[in-house]
Write a protein that holds these residues in place. Structure first.
Motif, short mmCIF file in Angstrom:
data_model
loop_
_atom_site.label_atom_id
_atom_site.label_comp_id
_atom_site.label_asym_id
_atom_site.label_seq_id
_atom_site.Cartn_x
_atom_site.Cartn_y
_atom_site.Cartn_z
N THR A 128 5.71 -5.00 1.61
CA THR A 128 6.61 -5.23 0.47
C THR A 128 7.20 -3.91 -0.03
OG1 THR A 128 5.07 -7.01 -0.13
CG2 THR A 128 6.85 -6.56 -1.66
N ASP A 188 3.25 -15.80 2.00
CA ASP A 188 1.94 -15.49 1.43
C ASP A 188 1.13 -16.76 1.36
OD1 ASP A 188 1.25 -12.74 0.50
OD2 ASP A 188 3.25 -12.87 -0.39
N ILE A 189 -0.17 -16.59 1.28
CA ILE A 189 -1.05 -17.75 1.14
C ILE A 189 -0.90 -18.33 -0.26
CG2 ILE A 189 -3.48 -18.42 1.06
CD1 ILE A 189 -3.88 -16.43 3.37
N GLU A 190 -0.91 -17.46 -1.25
CA GLU A 190 -0.73 -17.88 -2.64
C GLU A 190 0.09 -16.82 -3.38
OE1 GLU A 190 -1.47 -20.71 -3.89
OE2 GLU A 190 -3.00 -21.51 -2.52
N THR A 191 0.64 -17.17 -4.50
CA THR A 191 1.41 -16.35 -5.46
C THR A 191 2.86 -16.07 -5.04
OG1 THR A 191 1.11 -14.00 -4.86
CG2 THR A 191 -0.75 -15.07 -5.99
N LYS A 224 -4.47 -8.03 -4.31
CA LYS A 224 -4.86 -8.87 -3.17
C LYS A 224 -5.75 -10.08 -3.48
CE LYS A 224 -2.34 -6.65 -0.27
NZ LYS A 224 -1.55 -6.01 -1.34
N SER A 284 -9.81 -7.18 5.67
CA SER A 284 -8.66 -6.84 6.50
C SER A 284 -9.07 -5.82 7.56
CB SER A 284 -7.58 -6.16 5.65
OG SER A 284 -7.23 -6.92 4.55
N VAL A 287 2.71 -13.43 6.45
CA VAL A 287 1.41 -13.40 5.78
C VAL A 287 0.65 -12.15 6.26
CG1 VAL A 287 -0.81 -14.60 5.54
CG2 VAL A 287 1.32 -15.91 5.67
N GLY A 288 -0.04 -11.47 5.36
CA GLY A 288 -0.78 -10.26 5.74
C GLY A 288 -1.94 -10.60 6.65
N ASN A 289 -1.77 -10.30 7.93
CA ASN A 289 -2.76 -10.70 8.94
C ASN A 289 -2.29 -10.08 10.25
OD1 ASN A 289 -4.28 -12.08 10.89
ND2 ASN A 289 -4.20 -14.03 9.79
N VAL A 300 -8.15 -13.55 6.05
CA VAL A 300 -7.84 -14.97 5.88
C VAL A 300 -8.86 -15.86 6.60
CG1 VAL A 300 -6.03 -16.72 6.03
CG2 VAL A 300 -5.38 -14.32 5.82
N LYS A 350 -5.82 -12.60 -5.61
CA LYS A 350 -5.14 -13.89 -5.80
C LYS A 350 -4.22 -14.24 -4.63
CE LYS A 350 -5.77 -14.93 -10.55
NZ LYS A 350 -5.26 -15.21 -11.89
N LYS A 351 -3.80 -13.21 -3.87
CA LYS A 351 -2.95 -13.49 -2.71
C LYS A 351 -3.76 -14.02 -1.52
CE LYS A 351 0.45 -10.74 -1.68
NZ LYS A 351 1.11 -9.47 -1.31
N TYR A 352 -5.01 -13.64 -1.46
CA TYR A 352 -5.90 -14.04 -0.34
C TYR A 352 -7.17 -14.65 -0.95
CZ TYR A 352 -2.63 -11.21 2.22
OH TYR A 352 -1.47 -10.70 2.76
N ARG A 366 8.87 -9.02 -6.67
CA ARG A 366 9.13 -7.58 -6.49
C ARG A 366 10.49 -7.34 -5.81
NH1 ARG A 366 3.89 -4.99 -3.71
NH2 ARG A 366 5.33 -3.24 -3.53
N ARG A 404 4.19 -13.20 -6.06
CA ARG A 404 4.26 -11.79 -6.43
C ARG A 404 5.24 -10.97 -5.59
NH1 ARG A 404 -2.22 -10.58 -7.53
NH2 ARG A 404 -2.25 -11.74 -9.49
N ASP A 405 5.22 -11.18 -4.28
CA ASP A 405 6.06 -10.35 -3.41
C ASP A 405 7.54 -10.68 -3.60
OD1 ASP A 405 3.79 -9.13 -2.56
OD2 ASP A 405 3.74 -10.05 -0.58
N CYS A 442 -2.71 -19.08 7.80
CA CYS A 442 -2.87 -17.64 8.01
C CYS A 442 -1.64 -16.97 8.63
CB CYS A 442 -4.08 -17.43 8.90
SG CYS A 442 -4.00 -18.43 10.41
N PRO A 501 -3.02 -7.19 5.58
CA PRO A 501 -2.74 -7.15 4.14
C PRO A 501 -2.76 -5.70 3.66
CG PRO A 501 -4.54 -8.71 4.60
CD PRO A 501 -4.28 -7.94 5.86
N GLY A 502 -1.82 -5.34 2.81
CA GLY A 502 -1.86 -4.02 2.20
C GLY A 502 -1.42 -2.87 3.10
N PRO A 560 -6.25 1.52 -0.57
CA PRO A 560 -4.86 1.50 -0.09
C PRO A 560 -4.26 0.11 0.07
CG PRO A 560 -6.25 2.93 1.27
CD PRO A 560 -7.16 2.17 0.37
N GLU A 561 -5.08 -0.91 0.11
CA GLU A 561 -4.55 -2.28 0.28
C GLU A 561 -3.86 -2.80 -0.97
OE1 GLU A 561 -7.20 -5.16 2.51
OE2 GLU A 561 -8.47 -3.39 2.45
#
Lengths: 223, 223
Positions: free
Chosen positions: A46, A68-71, B148, B40, A120-122, B124, B150-152, A77, A73-74, A94, A41-42, B143-144
């Motif tokens: 994106t 993504d797990i939720e939202t 994050k 992360s 997914v960020g992982n 996750v 709400k996304k995780y 964008r 948002r990406d 995940c 993640p991060g 930097p993340e």
């Protein structure tokens, strides 16, 4: 893991592989290059896609699937860049699986050139799941540290491209890009390595040219 | 997920919960505060532990369990601080489970004050696995990105403490610490929030004092 867990996991990976193979064949036959972006993640997936959208959306047609797990948002964008985007929210899972991509594909225009999938960020679980991509890119951002390739091996072993992101932060960090690249290459010598700052634009033109060239070669190979 | 996958996962979580409850009871009865650090890859868990080791190892006795997929790198860094550390390498698994901690515990001295567990770098999967900790801390590095929580969600929903790390990088980043904290608190109002730069030492004394106070209160509560 118990014996039962191992059997379930094997079934899951076997089914995923079959679906991924179908997706790969379908996208290739249409001349679409599918790129799976994988990272913590991060790490800047994106923001990288926003920068690639600016550089590739003319003359190419691109589309993005966001995991993504939720939202949403990406996806929002990416849409703000004038690029169609589909958000998959896994609701806790995940990683993306090929069947999730397969469900979205019928809605994606058939005449695009690039399909980017942001996983997914992982840095762990997504590495085990083929999505039918033609290129797998792993991102490692400077703030994450240059010791990550051997600590999270599967992502680096299975990728085609390593993108060292947030290079504008290197002066402020105990991060050696050469060390990170050398460690990843010692595990997977076929990796193509790029250094970028998507925020500042550094290295982004070279990366966009690489994707365009790869697409052209893929299409020529099939011709 | 198929029905079979769900049953296997429920079994796994149920068994994990039972083992975690035993570990929690055992550590509490010995007056040991167990802290599970979750984030992360590259959010700064090991650097935070190095900074806490400097501040807590006298007058307290501390020990560290390191979780990683591969390598002993993190345990070596902690041992270099004069703190005993045990490395669990999961060999691919994306999180620690209580039974892995349970296997290591008999070797950990019974007269320590703090047992820190650094989970596998993954925002996750580790959130679903209770390790028997008395405090769960989630780290989010500047930097993340401040989007994050709400996304995780699960990591932020299940934590007791949010540690915003790498605060020295905030001036160079599109990161708003207040926004990140507000979003996490909107999901989980009982979170205690700290801002630190473990590299520069900012906020680290306050965090060490918080852990020491929490330990004292825990022990007083049991007395």
């Amino acid at each position: 893991m118990t014996k039962k867990d191992v059997i379930v996991l094997k079934d899951l990976l076997g089914t995923n592989k079959q679906i991924a193979a179908k997706i790969r064949q379908e996208l290739r036959s249409r001349g679409i290059l599918c790129v799976n972006l994988l990272s913590s993640p991060g790490s800047g997936k994106t923001t990288l896609l926003e920068g690639l959208a600016d550089r590739l959306k003319s003359p190419y047609r691109i589309a993005v699937i966001e995991g993504d797990i939720e939202t949403e948002r990406d996806a929002e964008r990416i849409r703000a860049k004038g690029v169609p985007a589909w958000q998959i929210t896994t609701g806790g899972a995940c990683h993306l699986e090929a069947k999730m991509v397969g469900k979205v594909l019928p809605g994606v225009p058939g005449d695009i050139d690039f399909l980017f999938i942001e996983n997914v960020g992982n840095l762990v679980c997504p590495a085990g799941f083929d999505l039918g991509e033609g290129l797998r890119c792993v991102l490692l951002s400077a703030p994450e540290g240059d010791d990550k390739p051997k600590k999270y091996p599967q992502a680096f072993l299975t990728a085609d491209v390593l993108i060292l992101t947030k290079s504008d932060l290197v002066p402020f960090l105990p991060f050696d890009p050469d060390k990170a690249a050398a460690e990843a290459l010692s595990m997977n010598p076929r990796l193509r390595v790029f250094r970028v700052s998507a925020l500042k634009g550094e290295g982004m033109d070279e990366l966009a040219v690489f994707f365009a060239d790869f697409l052209a070669k893929e299409r020529a190979g099939r011709a």
